[in-house]
Design a protein around this motif. Structure first.
Motif, PDB file in Angstrom:
ATOM      1  N   LEU A   4      67.892  73.593   5.676  1.00 28.32           N
ATOM      2  CA  LEU A   4      67.521  72.699   5.073  1.00 28.32           C
ATOM      3  C   LEU A   4      68.473  72.486   4.144  1.00 28.32           C
ATOM      4  O   LEU A   4      69.420  71.585   3.694  1.00 28.32           O
ATOM      5  N   PHE A  25      76.924  65.808  14.843  1.00 23.50           N
ATOM      6  CA  PHE A  25      77.112  64.590  14.205  1.00 23.50           C
ATOM      7  C   PHE A  25      77.656  64.689  13.005  1.00 23.50           C
ATOM      8  O   PHE A  25      76.626  63.905  12.243  1.00 23.50           O
ATOM      9  N   LEU A  27      79.364  66.073  10.847  1.00 22.71           N
ATOM     10  CA  LEU A  27      78.333  66.292   9.823  1.00 22.71           C
ATOM     11  C   LEU A  27      79.902  66.672   9.285  1.00 22.71           C
ATOM     12  O   LEU A  27      80.440  68.069   9.426  1.00 22.71           O
ATOM     13  N   ARG A  38      70.625  69.199   3.566  1.00 22.39           N
ATOM     14  CA  ARG A  38      69.141  67.760   3.653  1.00 22.39           C
ATOM     15  C   ARG A  38      70.560  66.847   2.669  1.00 22.39           C
ATOM     16  O   ARG A  38      70.464  65.634   3.482  1.00 22.39           O
ATOM     17  N   ILE A  41      72.540  65.708   5.662  1.00 21.82           N
ATOM     18  CA  ILE A  41      71.978  64.617   7.247  1.00 21.82           C
ATOM     19  C   ILE A  41      71.360  63.159   6.392  1.00 21.82           C
ATOM     20  O   ILE A  41      72.067  62.191   6.523  1.00 21.82           O
ATOM     21  N   THR A  42      71.681  63.122   4.793  1.00 24.53           N
ATOM     22  CA  THR A  42      71.387  61.780   4.028  1.00 24.53           C
ATOM     23  C   THR A  42      72.167  61.075   4.169  1.00 24.53           C
ATOM     24  O   THR A  42      72.771  59.872   3.935  1.00 24.53           O
ATOM     25  N   ALA A  46      72.540  60.798   9.594  1.00 23.11           N
ATOM     26  CA  ALA A  46      72.362  61.695  10.791  1.00 23.11           C
ATOM     27  C   ALA A  46      70.837  61.475  10.821  1.00 23.11           C
ATOM     28  O   ALA A  46      70.140  61.915   9.639  1.00 23.11           O
ATOM     29  N   ASP A  47      70.467  61.950  11.700  1.00 20.85           N
ATOM     30  CA  ASP A  47      68.728  61.988  12.486  1.00 20.85           C
ATOM     31  C   ASP A  47      68.610  63.240  12.540  1.00 20.85           C
ATOM     32  O   ASP A  47      68.798  64.280  12.409  1.00 20.85           O
ATOM     33  N   LYS A  48      67.559  63.559  11.056  1.00 18.71           N
ATOM     34  CA  LYS A  48      67.202  64.820  10.595  1.00 18.71           C
ATOM     35  C   LYS A  48      66.774  65.808  11.619  1.00 18.71           C
ATOM     36  O   LYS A  48      67.071  66.743  11.437  1.00 18.71           O
ATOM     37  N   VAL A  51      69.340  67.113  14.402  1.00 19.15           N
ATOM     38  CA  VAL A  51      69.775  68.107  13.799  1.00 19.15           C
ATOM     39  C   VAL A  51      68.630  69.160  13.828  1.00 19.15           C
ATOM     40  O   VAL A  51      69.145  69.819  14.274  1.00 19.15           O
TER      41      VAL A  51
END
Length: 227
Positions: A4, A25, A27, A38, A41-42, A46-48, A51
Motif C-alpha cells: 500500500l 480498478f 487507478l 493506499r 485507493i482512497t 476503489a475496494d481496498k 486490490v
C-alpha cells in the motif's frame, strides 16, 4: 514496506501484471504516478481489500513451483490451467492495450515498436486456440489415462509449442529487444516489463507440459526419441 506504500508508477513498471490490476480498478498510474497505492485507493474509491487480494495473487504466482512428482495428472492439469492458461488470458489483452497506447503516443520515436500490438494480437489468437484445444481434448484424455488417444494428439501440440517459441523470438525482435529510450513513459516501461514476464511465463508453461505432463504417458521417452 507494505504494498500500500508503493507508488503507482513503481508498481506499474516493476511488478508484472500490476498494470492490469491498476487499469481494472481505474487507478490511473500515468496521471498520479507518484501517489502511493493506499492514497490512490482512497482517491479513486476503489475496494481496498479487493486490490490487496489481487496483488497477493500476483505474489503467490511468482513463488517457486511445487514438486510435481507428487501431483496426479488431474492436479497437474489444474495447475497448468490455473497458473498458465488463465494467466495468459489476462496477460495478452493487457499487453495489447499497453502496446497500442505506446504506438499511438510515441509513433514519432525511432525506438517505438510500431506493429507490436498486432504481433501480440496474433500471439493471443494462436495461444487461445491452442489452450482451448488442450482443455477440451488433450487434457481430458490425460486425466482419464486415455494414453492411446492422447499420444495421437501430443505430436500436434508439441509442434505448436515449437511455433509458439518462434513467435516469442519474433515478439522480442518486434520490441527492439526491449530497448527503451531515456525518456520512456510508464506505459512503455510497463509494456516491456510485461512482455518479458509473458515470455518467461510462456517458456515455463511449454517446458512444464513437454517435460512433465506429457512425460506421464507410458513409453513417452521412447516415442519422443523416434519422432
Amino acid at each position: 514496506m507494505s504494498i500500500l506504500d508503493v507508488t503507482l508508477e513503481k508498481l506499474a513498471v516493476e511488478i508484472p501484471g500490476a498494470t492490469e490490476i491498476l487499469y481494472r480498478f481505474k487507478l490511473d498510474y500515468k496521471q498520479h504516478h507518484s501517489l502511493p497505492l493506499r492514497d490512490a485507493i482512497t482517491e479513486y474509491r476503489a475496494d481496498k481489500q479487493s486490490v490487496i487480494e489481487e496483488f497477493e495473487r500476483l505474489e503467490i504466482r511468482g513463488k517457486i513451483r511445487p514438486d510435481f512428482s507428487q501431483y496426479s495428472e488431474k492436479d497437474l492439469v489444474l495447475y497448468i490451467v490455473t497458473h498458465y492458461h488463465n494467466v495468459h488470458r489476462k496477460q495478452l489483452p493487457e499487453l495489447i492495450r499497453l502496446a497500442s497506447t505506446v504506438e499511438k503516443e510515441w509513433g514519432h520515436d525511432p525506438l517505438c515498436p510500431v506493429g507490436l500490438s498486432q504481433c501480440i494480437r496474433n500471439i493471443l489468437e494462436d495461444t487461445l486456440a491452442h489452450m482451448d484445444k488442450e482443455e477440451k481434448t488433450l487434457f481430458p484424455m490425460i486425466i482419464q489415462s486415455n494414453w492411446d488417444m492422447a499420444a495421437n494428439c501430443m505430436a500436434i501440440f508439441q509442434f505448436e509449442h515449437g511455433e509458439h517459441v518462434r513467435s516469442l523470438k519474433k515478439l522480442q525482435r518486434s520490441a527492439h529487444n526491449f530497448q527503451l529510450p531515456t525518456n520512456a513513459c510508464s506505459h512503455w516501461k510497463a509494456l516491456y516489463m510485461g512482455l518479458q514476464a509473458f515470455i518467461t511465463t510462456m517458456r515455463d508453461h511449454i517446458h512444464l507440459e513437454d517435460t512433465t505432463l506429457f512425460a506421464r504417458m507410458p513409453d513417452y521417452l521412447s516415442l519422443s526419441s523416434r519422432s
